[in-house]
Design an enzyme around this catalytic site. Structure first.
Site, PDB file in Angstrom:
ATOM      1  N   THR A 174       0.828  -1.219   0.000  1.00 23.23           N
ATOM      2  CA  THR A 174       0.000   0.000   0.000  1.00 23.23           C
ATOM      3  C   THR A 174       0.857   1.262   0.000  1.00 23.23           C
ATOM      4  OG1 THR A 174      -1.709  -1.156   1.212  1.00 23.23           O
ATOM      5  CG2 THR A 174      -1.658   1.220   1.491  1.00 23.23           C
ATOM      6  N   GLY A 192     -10.454  -3.541   3.039  1.00 26.10           N
ATOM      7  CA  GLY A 192      -9.490  -3.486   4.142  1.00 26.10           C
ATOM      8  C   GLY A 192      -9.588  -2.191   4.930  1.00 26.10           C
ATOM      9  N   ASP A 193      -8.510  -1.865   5.605  1.00 27.36           N
ATOM     10  CA  ASP A 193      -8.486  -0.679   6.475  1.00 27.36           C
ATOM     11  C   ASP A 193      -8.228   0.614   5.710  1.00 27.36           C
ATOM     12  OD1 ASP A 193      -5.884  -1.776   5.941  1.00 27.36           O
ATOM     13  OD2 ASP A 193      -5.082  -0.251   7.288  1.00 27.36           O
ATOM     14  N   ARG A 245     -13.922  -7.893  -0.584  1.00 24.91           N
ATOM     15  CA  ARG A 245     -13.314  -7.653   0.738  1.00 24.91           C
ATOM     16  C   ARG A 245     -12.780  -6.217   0.772  1.00 24.91           C
ATOM     17  NH1 ARG A 245      -7.932  -5.809   2.234  1.00 24.91           N
ATOM     18  NH2 ARG A 245      -7.448  -6.579   4.308  1.00 24.91           N
ATOM     19  N   GLY A 270      -4.957  -5.475   7.035  1.00 26.61           N
ATOM     20  CA  GLY A 270      -6.056  -4.554   7.261  1.00 26.61           C
ATOM     21  C   GLY A 270      -7.063  -4.946   8.318  1.00 26.61           C
TER      22      GLY A 270
HETATM   23  N1  ASP Z   1      -3.780  -2.522   4.615  1.00 25.09           N
HETATM   24  C1  ASP Z   1      -4.045  -3.003   3.295  1.00 25.09           C
HETATM   25  C2  ASP Z   1      -5.260  -3.877   3.334  1.00 25.09           C
HETATM   26  O1  ASP Z   1      -5.424  -4.635   4.273  1.00 25.09           O
HETATM   27  C3  ASP Z   1      -2.926  -3.784   2.700  1.00 25.09           C
HETATM   28  C4  ASP Z   1      -1.579  -3.130   2.763  1.00 25.09           C
HETATM   29  O2  ASP Z   1      -1.350  -2.231   3.544  1.00 25.09           O
HETATM   30  O3  ASP Z   1      -0.719  -3.554   1.975  1.00 25.09           O
HETATM   31  O4  ASP Z   1      -6.029  -3.847   2.401  1.00 25.09           O
END
Ligand code: ASP
Length: 335
Positions: free
Chosen positions: A202, A232-233, A230, A256
């Site tokens: 990310t 994520g965060d 799905r 996440g």
């Molecule tokens: N936090 C991101 C997610 O869970 C993934 C990442 O940070 O690479 O979607």
């Protein structure tokens, strides 16, 4: 004779006294220069994801490549801030660069879902009024962070998902792409070889501008092999992104699900607000204690209202960089 001698001694003493005074004054001045901790006019910090790759897993050449792109992204944001641009402008252009770079898991370089699709998430938050915007699960917006900014500025909502987010972005004039745009087989395969272990690529950016405003932005392709739809965060305000002018701006990267459960970005801010903790102590407690205890991998970049920066992760590495108006700068991959 005695008087002449005495006068001579007095002259010498005055001369030596003046020299000593000058040395002391000069010493005090250079000392205060190095110890003064004045608030920098602007600060920008970025991350390009965290993971458990070891130094030996990434070739020297590839490390150089990552550093080169981190430097370039940082430079884009720094230029905007130094010319008086806002933290939102700096974050948008900096993240746009990282989104267009296939090395990172955002925009062009986004990872694939279990079914082989790309579902991208992004969010932005500004600390001056807690306004925020986010898009989730989009597959045809070239630069999701720009769509998140449009949701913040041009809609009455905070988060839009899937097709609706795409329709909105298109209406707002953003560049749309065919889903094949996100397919980068050569880059993807070589990246997989390099980062054999779990990786989180990310991208994120936090900034403090000359007006004293803080903001944070995050953009991602999510996690490799994730289930359909799905989320994520990264697009969730308070989990992967948070900014508040009274405390700090935070962008996270990592697994996440844990960052959502522990509302990581907001937790760091509240520890500062309610417990009066420093940025470093708050971020360190959340990432290296709370997340570690929960077995949640990842890290954060953060900047506080005084221009302090914290880049903290509990994985082996995190692509990260920051620069302050006073010239303080760091670009790193490993610990
Ligand atoms: N936090 C991101 C997610 O869970 C993934 C990442 O940070 O690479 O979607």
């Amino acid at each position: 004779m005695q008087i002449i001698k005495l006068k001579k001694h007095m002259k010498q003493a005055t001369f030596i006294y003046s020299i000593i005074t000058l040395i002391i004054l000069f010493g005090m001045q250079s000392c205060s220069k190095t110890t003064t901790n004045t608030k920098p006019a602007y600060v920008i910090a970025i991350h390009g994801g965290a993971g458990n790759a070891l130094r030996k897993d990434i070739s020297e050449e590839q490390q150089k490549d990552y550093i080169k792109h981190l430097e370039q992204a940082l430079h884009i944001g720094e230029k905007i801030l130094s010319e008086g641009g806002t933290c939102i402008e700096a974050i948008e252009k900096t993240i746009n660069y990282l989104e267009d770079c296939p090395l990172f898991n955002a925009g062009k370089g986004s990872v694939f879902t279990h079914e082989g699709h790309n579902e991208l998430d992004a969010s932005i938050m500004q600390g001056k009024d807690l306004n925020a915007g986010a898009v989730a699960g989009v597959g045809d917006i070239k630069n999701p962070i720009s769509a998140a900014i449009l949701v913040m500025n041009k809609s009455k909502h905070v988060m839009m998902a899937g097709n609706g987010a795409s329709v909105f972005a298109k209406k707002q004039g953003l560049e749309m792409v065919d889903s094949s745009y996100f397919y980068t087989e050569r880059r993807w395969n070589s990246l997989q070889k390099v980062l054999k272990s779990k990786k989180y690529g990310t991208v994120g950016c936090v900034a403090l501008d000359k007006e004293g405003n803080l903001a944070a932005g995050t953009s991602t392709g999510g996690m490799t092999n994730k289930m359909y739809n799905r989320i994520g965060d990264s697009p969730i305000i308070g989990a992967g992104t948070y900014a508040n002018n009274n405390t700090c701006a935070v962008s996270a990267t990592g697994h996440g699900e844990f960052f959502i459960r522990y509302t990581v970005a907001h937790d760091i801010s509240t520890l500062m607000e309610y417990k009066n903790m420093s940025l470093y102590d708050a971020a360190n407690l959340v990432v290296n204690k709370k997340l570690v205890d929960a077995k949640g991998n990842g890290g954060v970049i953060a900047v506080d209202k005084n221009g302090n920066v914290a880049t903290i992760f509990n994985t082996n590495m995190m692509f990260r960089a920051y620069v302050k108006s006073n010239g303080e700068k760091d670009v790193k991959i490993f610990k």
